[in-house]
Design a protein around this motif. Structure first.
Motif, PDB file in Angstrom:
ATOM      1  N   ASN A  74       0.834  -1.206   0.000  1.00  0.00           N
ATOM      2  CA  ASN A  74       0.000   0.000   0.000  1.00  0.00           C
ATOM      3  C   ASN A  74       0.867   1.254   0.000  1.00  0.00           C
ATOM      4  N   PRO A  82      -2.243   7.672  -1.841  1.00  0.00           N
ATOM      5  CA  PRO A  82      -3.001   6.920  -2.843  1.00  0.00           C
ATOM      6  C   PRO A  82      -2.817   7.502  -4.253  1.00  0.00           C
ATOM      7  N   ASP A 118      -4.793   7.907  -6.704  1.00  0.00           N
ATOM      8  CA  ASP A 118      -5.820   8.819  -7.203  1.00  0.00           C
ATOM      9  C   ASP A 118      -5.661  10.247  -6.662  1.00  0.00           C
ATOM     10  N   LYS A 123       5.834   1.319   2.903  1.00  0.00           N
ATOM     11  CA  LYS A 123       4.832   1.816   1.962  1.00  0.00           C
ATOM     12  C   LYS A 123       5.369   1.692   0.540  1.00  0.00           C
TER      13      LYS A 123
END
Length: 140
Positions: free
Chosen positions: A44, A48, A50, A81
């Motif tokens: 992850n 993000p 997006d 991450k």
């Protein structure tokens, strides 16, 4: 004039060159693997995907505030991450000169070559100081 064929590299020079060669290739390999992990979504991301187009348009201060992105060496805390994992290969690539210099110290101590020993130590200190961010000159 010394011909190219008669020039011989010392064992220390060969070790230094080999470490840089293989270390740089290892760094590139790590960057490729960690990029694939990021793109495949196997880890992850901190930010993000997006949200990136919106955040990229912001001034750096706003970007850091809205994204929660670290500055300086704070990225090291986010290696789990996906978007920061690829920094590992970049950091290794940047550290290869220091690592290779460190291998020269025992040889120069053994040979009692104080001039080269001092040069290596001063060079390593300068590189470490630059990378530390203590000078605040935007090293990272």
């Amino acid at each position: 004039m010394v011909s190219r064929d008669s020039a011989k590299a010392s064992p220390e020079q060969l070790l230094y060159a080999d470490l840089l060669f293989y270390g740089c290739w290892a760094s590139i390999f790590i960057m490729i693997i960690t990029y694939v992990i990021y793109v495949a979504g196997l880890a992850n991301p901190h930010i993000p995907l997006d949200q990136l187009p919106h955040l990229w348009r912001l001034p750096v201060g706003d970007f850091l505030a809205q994204s929660g992105a670290p500055h300086g060496w704070g990225w090291a805390l986010l290696l789990g991450k996906g978007d920061y994992l690829n920094f590992l290969g970049i950091a290794l690539l940047g550290a290869m000169t220091i690592i290779a210099f460190a291998t020269l110290i025992p040889a120069y101590v053994r040979q009692k070559d104080m001039a080269f020993l001092v040069i290596v130590i001063v060079e390593m200190a300068a590189l470490l100081l630059a990378a530390s961010g203590i000078l605040g000159a935007g090293a990272h």
